[in-house]
Design a protein around this motif. Sequence first.
Motif, PDB file in Angstrom:
ATOM      1  N   ALA A 150      40.878 -19.236  25.272  1.00 26.66           N
ATOM      2  CA  ALA A 150      40.375 -20.170  25.547  1.00 26.66           C
ATOM      3  C   ALA A 150      39.237 -20.766  25.159  1.00 26.66           C
ATOM      4  O   ALA A 150      38.132 -21.509  24.595  1.00 26.66           O
ATOM      5  CB  ALA A 150      40.221 -20.344  26.767  1.00 26.66           C
ATOM      6  N   ALA A 151      38.345 -18.866  24.723  1.00 22.17           N
ATOM      7  CA  ALA A 151      37.170 -18.814  24.558  1.00 22.17           C
ATOM      8  C   ALA A 151      37.246 -19.139  23.178  1.00 22.17           C
ATOM      9  O   ALA A 151      36.591 -20.037  22.639  1.00 22.17           O
ATOM     10  CB  ALA A 151      36.647 -17.793  25.033  1.00 22.17           C
ATOM     11  N   GLY A 197      32.171 -26.202  17.826  1.00 24.85           N
ATOM     12  CA  GLY A 197      30.966 -25.925  16.194  1.00 24.85           C
ATOM     13  C   GLY A 197      30.344 -25.084  17.269  1.00 24.85           C
ATOM     14  O   GLY A 197      28.947 -24.688  16.928  1.00 24.85           O
ATOM     15  N   GLY A 198      30.204 -24.770  18.339  1.00 28.67           N
ATOM     16  CA  GLY A 198      28.864 -23.892  18.743  1.00 28.67           C
ATOM     17  C   GLY A 198      29.008 -22.280  18.137  1.00 28.67           C
ATOM     18  O   GLY A 198      29.505 -22.095  16.915  1.00 28.67           O
ATOM     19  N   THR A 199      29.451 -21.137  19.519  1.00 24.98           N
ATOM     20  CA  THR A 199      29.234 -20.218  18.645  1.00 24.98           C
ATOM     21  C   THR A 199      30.451 -19.112  20.068  1.00 24.98           C
ATOM     22  O   THR A 199      30.774 -19.898  21.100  1.00 24.98           O
ATOM     23  CB  THR A 199      27.958 -19.031  18.980  1.00 24.98           C
ATOM     24  OG1 THR A 199      27.690 -19.027  20.168  1.00 24.98           O
ATOM     25  CG2 THR A 199      27.036 -19.224  18.667  1.00 24.98           C
ATOM     26  N   LEU A 200      31.040 -18.198  19.345  1.00 24.77           N
ATOM     27  CA  LEU A 200      32.068 -17.455  20.052  1.00 24.77           C
ATOM     28  C   LEU A 200      31.464 -16.316  20.429  1.00 24.77           C
ATOM     29  O   LEU A 200      31.089 -16.046  19.898  1.00 24.77           O
ATOM     30  CB  LEU A 200      33.036 -16.930  19.173  1.00 24.77           C
ATOM     31  CG  LEU A 200      34.365 -16.011  20.274  1.00 24.77           C
ATOM     32  CD1 LEU A 200      34.977 -17.052  21.123  1.00 24.77           C
ATOM     33  CD2 LEU A 200      35.246 -15.911  18.899  1.00 24.77           C
ATOM     34  N   THR A 201      31.295 -16.327  22.045  1.00 25.10           N
ATOM     35  CA  THR A 201      30.617 -15.283  22.598  1.00 25.10           C
ATOM     36  C   THR A 201      31.691 -14.265  23.849  1.00 25.10           C
ATOM     37  O   THR A 201      32.555 -14.745  24.891  1.00 25.10           O
ATOM     38  CB  THR A 201      29.940 -15.778  23.745  1.00 25.10           C
ATOM     39  OG1 THR A 201      29.228 -16.680  23.090  1.00 25.10           O
ATOM     40  CG2 THR A 201      28.934 -14.847  23.973  1.00 25.10           C
ATOM     41  N   PRO A 236      29.474 -16.973  15.241  1.00 28.35           N
ATOM     42  CA  PRO A 236      28.820 -18.223  14.838  1.00 28.35           C
ATOM     43  C   PRO A 236      30.247 -18.935  14.218  1.00 28.35           C
ATOM     44  O   PRO A 236      31.604 -18.750  14.018  1.00 28.35           O
ATOM     45  CB  PRO A 236      28.464 -18.717  13.417  1.00 28.35           C
ATOM     46  CG  PRO A 236      27.858 -17.172  13.480  1.00 28.35           C
ATOM     47  CD  PRO A 236      28.632 -16.563  13.776  1.00 28.35           C
ATOM     48  N   ALA A 237      31.457 -20.043  15.003  1.00 23.91           N
ATOM     49  CA  ALA A 237      32.621 -20.888  15.090  1.00 23.91           C
ATOM     50  C   ALA A 237      32.419 -21.114  13.406  1.00 23.91           C
ATOM     51  O   ALA A 237      33.754 -21.446  13.212  1.00 23.91           O
ATOM     52  CB  ALA A 237      32.826 -21.679  15.996  1.00 23.91           C
TER      53      ALA A 237
END
Length: 73
Positions: free
Chosen positions: A27-28, A36-40, A52-53
């Motif tokens: 899901a993350a 289009g943001g970041t995967l944390t 960064p996605a």
Amino acid sequence: MEIKIGVQDTPREVSLDSNDTSEQVIAAVEAALASGGTLTLVDDRGRTVIVPAAKIAYVEVGATTKGRVGFGS
């Protein structure tokens, strides 16, 4: 659970062990790719990994890791 993230233009993958379920990780990843943001993600030792996605080549979500044998934790 073991998670491996391939990052574009980087020869090594990011590898971490997480206490999250595979559903939470997927899901993350999907949310990061959609926005289009970041995967944390946070690993099992409390360290935060931010990718960064736009640079994600692949994400491999492994099975839950079992107890480790040896020194350290």
